[in-house]
Write a protein that holds these residues in place. Structure first.
Motif, PDB file in Angstrom:
ATOM      1  N   SER A 154      36.518  39.161  37.124  1.00  0.00           N
ATOM      2  CA  SER A 154      37.247  39.819  38.213  1.00  0.00           C
ATOM      3  C   SER A 154      38.208  40.893  37.719  1.00  0.00           C
ATOM      4  N   HIS A 155      38.820  40.720  36.547  1.00  0.00           N
ATOM      5  CA  HIS A 155      39.726  41.716  35.981  1.00  0.00           C
ATOM      6  C   HIS A 155      40.077  41.303  34.559  1.00  0.00           C
ATOM      7  N   ASP A 156      40.878  42.123  33.894  1.00  0.00           N
ATOM      8  CA  ASP A 156      41.026  41.928  32.443  1.00  0.00           C
ATOM      9  C   ASP A 156      42.277  41.179  32.004  1.00  0.00           C
ATOM     10  N   SER A 200      45.887  45.652  36.514  1.00  0.00           N
ATOM     11  CA  SER A 200      45.155  45.268  35.312  1.00  0.00           C
ATOM     12  C   SER A 200      45.935  45.677  34.073  1.00  0.00           C
ATOM     13  N   ASN A 203      46.544  49.299  34.454  1.00  0.00           N
ATOM     14  CA  ASN A 203      45.680  49.885  35.479  1.00  0.00           C
ATOM     15  C   ASN A 203      44.666  50.893  34.940  1.00  0.00           C
ATOM     16  N   TRP A 233      40.138  46.119  39.023  1.00  0.00           N
ATOM     17  CA  TRP A 233      40.154  44.707  39.395  1.00  0.00           C
ATOM     18  C   TRP A 233      39.345  44.571  40.681  1.00  0.00           C
TER      19      TRP A 233
END
Length: 371
Positions: A157-159, A226, A234, A238
């Motif tokens: 979903s994101h880091d 993120s 960012n 995300w």
């Protein structure tokens, strides 16, 4: 008193330890912003070299720093369970139907029409760039990575470290051939960690891919941020995820996974475009009044589930790591209360417990005995 030789030896050990920690951290940090930007050149969410939410979003409200430090030092909440978190060993894989196994925090396995999708796998002891400091697990992983069933897809979903873990990714590369489906830019981290490029697919919001017959993955909007460095944010996107599958019986099944997010008014649109959903996995923990725009409260989680036209609601992002100041059991206590008040079908599995979405078990409040 220490002699010069002893002092020199201690100094050498300290330097060596610092170098080891630096190597440990630099790998986990992943790709640099410049490496990511070289791969991502266009997106409606990309402006000025950074990704943005569609509504104005603050990671923390103004003047929250002092109160945060005071809460950290003097807050009286029971942020860890008083007893041992019960862990369940999952049964054999299912060939049909819709089953969801929550492994703790945001990691889960979807078995949808015989296809298997692994969400945000984090198997390390800490969700941190370091293996020696950072939030540590409050319960063991229910099953070793090597004992997972054969996977068809790995979704990220994101880091952030509690959703994207270098050691887990590298282990999965060796034991699974499944592709990694990730938001824009996150592929640069995977490239840095040795994931073959042909196994990585990056998507923007509202883009879809079907890598296995009968299984469609769609990246959808989320309200978050993120970055794996505090000073660099960012530069990767995300997202939330829509997982849609058709089983051997021809039945269409749909699951929504929120990722990390604050509440936003786009959920009814997602529900209209991609729902209704047989089940939703909604971020429930790590909320705070000082960062209300990037993490939902339990009450907002219920509202988002209703907006999405969800069936069974399964809370995620709680129980495993201490990432906020609320009491350990507060997320599900509040979620259960709100779900009952609004007629929502809630399931709160133990880590490792598999849920048959077509025959969901009643809530048994297992967490209250150890809170």
């Amino acid at each position: 008193m220490l002699g010069a030789a002893a002092i020199g030896a201690i100094g050498a050990v300290a330097v060596g330890a610092a170098a080891w920690v630096a190597r440990d951290l630099s790998g986990a940090f992943g790709a640099s912003p410049d490496e990511v930007r070289a791969r991502v050149t266009s997106s409606p969410q990309l402006r000025g070299g950074a990704f943005h939410n569609r509504e104005q979003t603050r990671t923390m409200l103004p003047a929250a720093g002092q109160s945060t430090l005071r809460e950290l030092l003097f807050g009286g909440q029971h942020r860890k369970p008083a007893g041992e978190v019960p862990v369940v060993a999952a049964p054999a894989p299912a060939a049909e139907g819709l089953h969801i196994t929550w492994y703790g925090h945001a990691s889960a396995l979807l078995e949808i029409g015989g296809r298997r999708v692994l969400l945000d796998p984090v198997w390390s002891d800490r969700c941190s760039p370091s293996s020696v400091v950072g939030p540590r697990r409050l319960h063991p992983v229910p099953v070793p990575l090597s004992e997972l069933p054969e996977l068809d897809v790995i979704l990220i979903s994101h880091d952030h470290y509690d959703h994207l873990d270098m050691a887990t990714v590298q282990a999965l590369v060796g034991i699974s051939s499944a592709p990694f489906i990730v938001p824009l830019g996150v592929g640069a981290h995977l490239d840095r960690w040795g994931v073959p490029s042909e196994r990585v697919i990056e998507l923007d919001w509202d883009e879809s891919v079907e890598v296995v017959d009968g299984l469609r993955l769609t990246a959808t909007q989320a309200r978050h941020f993120s970055g794996r460095l505090i000073t660099k944010r960012n530069y990767t996107l995300w997202c939330s995820w829509v997982i849609a599958g058709t089983g051997p019986d021809g039945a269409d099944r749909r699951v929504f996974y929120s990722g990390d997010t604050g509440y936003f008014d786009g959920y009814p649109e997602i529900g209209a475009a991609y729902g209704p959903f047989d089940a939703t996995l909604i971020q429930t923990g790590a909320y705070d009044a000082r960062w209300p725009e990037i993490h939902m409260t339990p009450e907002e989680a219920v509202q988002s589930h209703l907006d999405l036209r969800g069936g069974v609601l399964i809370p995620v992002h709680w129980a495993t790591f201490v990432l906020a100041f609320h009491a350990w059991s507060d997320p599900v206590d509040r979620l259960w209360r709100e779900a009952k008040a609004r007629g929502v079908n809630l399931v709160v599995p133990r880590p490792g417990e598999r849920v048959d979405v077509d025959a969901p078990p009643p809530v048994d409040a297992w967490w209250q005995a150890i809170a």
